[in-house]
Design a protein around this motif. Structure first.
Motif, PDB file in Angstrom:
ATOM      1  N   ALA A 173       0.858  -1.185   0.000  1.00  0.00           N
ATOM      2  CA  ALA A 173       0.000   0.000   0.000  1.00  0.00           C
ATOM      3  C   ALA A 173       0.895   1.236   0.000  1.00  0.00           C
ATOM      4  O   ALA A 173       1.641   1.459   0.966  1.00  0.00           O
ATOM      5  N   ASN A 226       1.049   4.703   0.672  1.00  0.00           N
ATOM      6  CA  ASN A 226       0.233   5.675   1.393  1.00  0.00           C
ATOM      7  C   ASN A 226       0.693   7.110   1.117  1.00  0.00           C
ATOM      8  O   ASN A 226       1.748   7.332   0.526  1.00  0.00           O
ATOM      9  N   LEU A 235      -7.880  -1.294  -2.117  1.00  0.00           N
ATOM     10  CA  LEU A 235      -6.927  -2.006  -1.257  1.00  0.00           C
ATOM     11  C   LEU A 235      -7.592  -3.224  -0.632  1.00  0.00           C
ATOM     12  O   LEU A 235      -7.005  -4.323  -0.616  1.00  0.00           O
TER      13      LEU A 235
END
Length: 473
Positions: A319, A321, A366
């Motif tokens: 992920a 971010n 996600l």
């Protein structure tokens, strides 16, 4: 109907030690350093036949609301409001402080039942601190030793008196009992039948990454509330905290973990405990989300964390971010994809999703990637399909001949899932080169659609019944 109990008190009075005693496990980190606990941690407690939900909280201190201590206090106050009863823990060994008096007043204003607990009562000189606790105006204190397990029966009686027997011991529903043996239906079918994925089973997900990558903020966005302590300071999270929520009808149990720095930088004992707790969360989880800071991705520690997760056999999702801070998103995304393929060859096809935990952008994508990866991690392939595939692979690229003798791959089967592991029966398994194993693993990924998860292949040579026997002349 069960009830919820919050453990509250100033820092370093033994709240986490009592929490661990009640849940019967060392779930919360314990250290002599004040203020170890920062987030509120729930657990299932058992105390002399009494069962309830217990919440460990941060030590309450007077502090500005915007400071770290102020945000920790807000988390503790939220736990008090959520609970049906509070265990107010004071230190009988060191005695009362003005902070204890202020906390007692705050608990009285809440108007909820409170049990006053005098911890460390086994220590020499603790009598004065025990009797001083009467001045708080919260009734008779219960002397205990959370460290040594003393006074637990008295604590049970005090909790029952405060919450009421009807609430403490709810009547169990009558269950029909029969002595007729009812055969259970078997879920086992043909061994060549590939089982379907159970999308109703709760899914355990761990969130890991370097400090200050935005792990707690991401989980708070999933939950839609400030459940976990966040802020600009690096290394806020210490304990691995689990939270549960539903995503499209499926229960997700998500673990927030402490940031993992390079081993050489981890000097303090407390940080070592936090990292060890994060490693336990990785081993307990099924899918692990490695959170990268998209503004400074692919640091050496990021790659080491991915490698650690894969070596543990977990399903992994990346992920990226802080995507809201990226300006030229298309160029950065193309660069991230190229670096992912080049720097993580052991995780070919790993799913990588740009997200923003601050704004919530990309979180549905996600979660879908997490589910898809978990499906691959649980995948089973029938023996018949595997052996047809193995025969084709040998025709396209035969195993090399070693010392003039060709290696023959005879039979293949999947021995387990989670992660997928296969056994191949072959001649001279010790002579098969590593490059051919990689060739087979890459073929499995491509032909059976198994990206991103670790794949294990074990080779076994059949035993020779005549080995070691002398030939008769």
């Amino acid at each position: 109907m069960s009830f919820t109990v919050a453990i509250v008190g100033r820092p370093n009075v033994g709240k986490s030690t009592l929490f661990n005693r009640l849940v019967g496990k060392k779930l919360a980190l314990v250290d002599d350093t004040p203020g170890v606990t920062r987030d509120r941690r729930p657990g299932d407690a058992r105390l002399m036949g009494l069962t309830f939900t217990i919440i460990d909280t941060a030590g309450l201190e007077e502090a500005d609301a915007e400071s770290l201590q102020g945000r920790m206090r807000a988390q503790t106050e939220a736990a008090i409001d959520e609970a049906d009863l509070s265990l107010f823990v004071v230190d009988a060994k060191s005695g009362l402080t003005p902070v204890d008096t202020d906390l007692a007043e705050m608990l009285r204003r809440r108007g909820k039942p409170v049990v006053l607990v005098a911890n460390k009562s086994e220590a020499r000189g603790s009598d004065s601190g025990f009797y001083d606790a009467y001045t708080l105006g919260l009734g008779e204190p219960t002397p205990i030793s959370a460290e040594h397990g003393q006074g637990m029966l008295d604590l049970r009686d005090a909790i029952v008196a405060a919450i009421g027997e009807d609430r403490a011991y709810p009547e169990k529903e009558d269950v029909a009992v029969t002595d007729v043996d009812i055969p259970q239906s078997s879920d086992e079918g043909d061994e060549d039948e590939e089982p379907t994925y159970d999308d109703t089973k709760p899914l355990r997900v761990a969130i890991v990454g370097r400090p200050n990558a935005g792990k707690s903020t991401l989980i708070n966005r999933f939950l839609g509330e400030d459940r976990l302590l966040t802020g600009p300071e690096a290394g806020i999270t210490r304990d691995s905290i689990s939270v549960e929520w539903d995503w499209r009808g499926r229960t997700i149990k998500m673990f927030d973990t402490a940031g993992m720095r390079r081993k050489a930088r981890v000097i303090e004992k407390l940080e070592k405990l936090s990292v060890a707790d994060a490693l336990r969360a990785i081993r307990f989880a099924e899918t692990v989300v490695i959170v990268f800071d998209a503004t400074i991705p692919f640091e050496k520690q990021d790659l080491q964390i991915v490698d650690l997760v894969l070596r543990e056999g977990r399903a992994a999702v990346l992920a990226f971010n802080k995507w809201d801070m990226i300006e030229d998103r298309q160029a950065v995304l193309a660069d991230l994809r190229e670096k992912t393929d080049r720097l993580l060859p052991q995780a070919r096809g790993i799913r990588a999703v740009p997200i923003s935990g601050q704004t919530g952008w990309g979180l549905d994508k996600l979660m879908q990637s997490i589910i898809d990866t978990d499906k691959v991690w649980n995948k089973r392939i029938s023996t018949a399909r595997l052996n047809r595939w193995l025969e084709t692979q040998q025709i396209q690229h035969p195993p090399p001949a070693v010392s003039g003798r060709r290696i023959k791959l005879k039979y293949m089967t999947q021995v387990k899932a989670r992660p997928p592991a296969f056994m191949i029966s072959c001649t001279r398994s010790d002579a098969l080169p590593e490059s051919y194993t990689r060739y087979l693993i890459n073929g499995l990924r491509a032909d059976f659609d198994m990206p991103s998860v670790p794949i294990r292949i074990h080779f076994r040579s059949p035993e020779n019944p005549f080995e070691g026997k002398k030939r008769r002349t």
